[in-house]
Design a protein around this motif. Structure first.
Motif, PDB file in Angstrom:
ATOM      1  N   THR A 187      10.077   5.837 -19.762  1.00 51.89           N
ATOM      2  CA  THR A 187       9.781   7.235 -19.453  1.00 51.89           C
ATOM      3  C   THR A 187      10.926   7.786 -18.608  1.00 51.89           C
TER       4      THR A 187
ATOM      5  N   LYS B 274      10.711   9.010 -15.636  1.00 50.47           N
ATOM      6  CA  LYS B 274      10.583   8.466 -14.278  1.00 50.47           C
ATOM      7  C   LYS B 274      11.125   7.048 -14.188  1.00 50.47           C
ATOM      8  N   GLN B 275      10.842   6.220 -15.184  1.00 48.52           N
ATOM      9  CA  GLN B 275      11.326   4.845 -15.164  1.00 48.52           C
ATOM     10  C   GLN B 275      12.851   4.785 -15.171  1.00 48.52           C
TER      11      GLN B 275
ATOM     12  N   GLU C 252      15.682  12.492 -11.588  1.00 44.17           N
ATOM     13  CA  GLU C 252      14.726  12.870 -12.634  1.00 44.17           C
ATOM     14  C   GLU C 252      15.020  14.283 -13.139  1.00 44.17           C
TER      15      GLU C 252
ATOM     16  N   ARG D 101      15.954  15.333 -16.970  1.00 44.96           N
ATOM     17  CA  ARG D 101      15.187  16.340 -17.716  1.00 44.96           C
ATOM     18  C   ARG D 101      16.094  17.461 -18.221  1.00 44.96           C
TER      19      ARG D 101
ATOM     20  N   LYS E 111       9.833  11.372 -29.247  1.00 46.02           N
ATOM     21  CA  LYS E 111       8.734  12.203 -28.760  1.00 46.02           C
ATOM     22  C   LYS E 111       7.457  11.787 -29.474  1.00 46.02           C
TER      23      LYS E 111
ATOM     24  N   ARG F  55       4.918  13.556 -25.189  1.00 48.58           N
ATOM     25  CA  ARG F  55       5.650  12.774 -24.181  1.00 48.58           C
ATOM     26  C   ARG F  55       6.997  12.374 -24.742  1.00 48.58           C
TER      27      ARG F  55
ATOM     28  N   TYR G 127      10.075   9.701 -24.628  1.00 44.90           N
ATOM     29  CA  TYR G 127      10.484   8.353 -24.253  1.00 44.90           C
ATOM     30  C   TYR G 127      11.970   8.208 -24.532  1.00 44.90           C
TER      31      TYR G 127
END
Length: 73
Positions: free
Chosen positions: A9, A11-12, A22, A26, A43, A47, A49
């Motif tokens: 993700t 965040k990861q 982050e 984005r 996608k 979400r 990835y």
């Protein structure tokens, strides 16, 4: 073929690579069509990835190559 173990993700990735915020990640995703990041994105159900292997290839492509000695003159 994508290996699910290579997916992360936003965040990861931001946690694993502290030099990338982050928000910056984005922004890169938002502009993926023009900056070439699209192949690293998957996608699913709204979400996003990131395929780590493809992301690393993209990141390597952003490297600023040193100028050749002949270009300095």
């Amino acid at each position: 073929m994508v290996d699910f173990r290579d997916l992360a993700t936003v965040k990861q990735v931001a946690v694993e690579a502290p030099f990338i915020t982050e928000a910056k990640l984005r922004w890169w995703i938002f502009h993926a069509e023009t900056n070439g990041l699209k192949p690293a994105l998957i996608k699913i159900g709204g979400r996003v990835y990131i395929d780590r292997a493809e992301f690393n290839k993209w990141l390597e492509g952003q490297r600023m190559a040193p100028k050749a000695l002949n270009d300095a003159a």
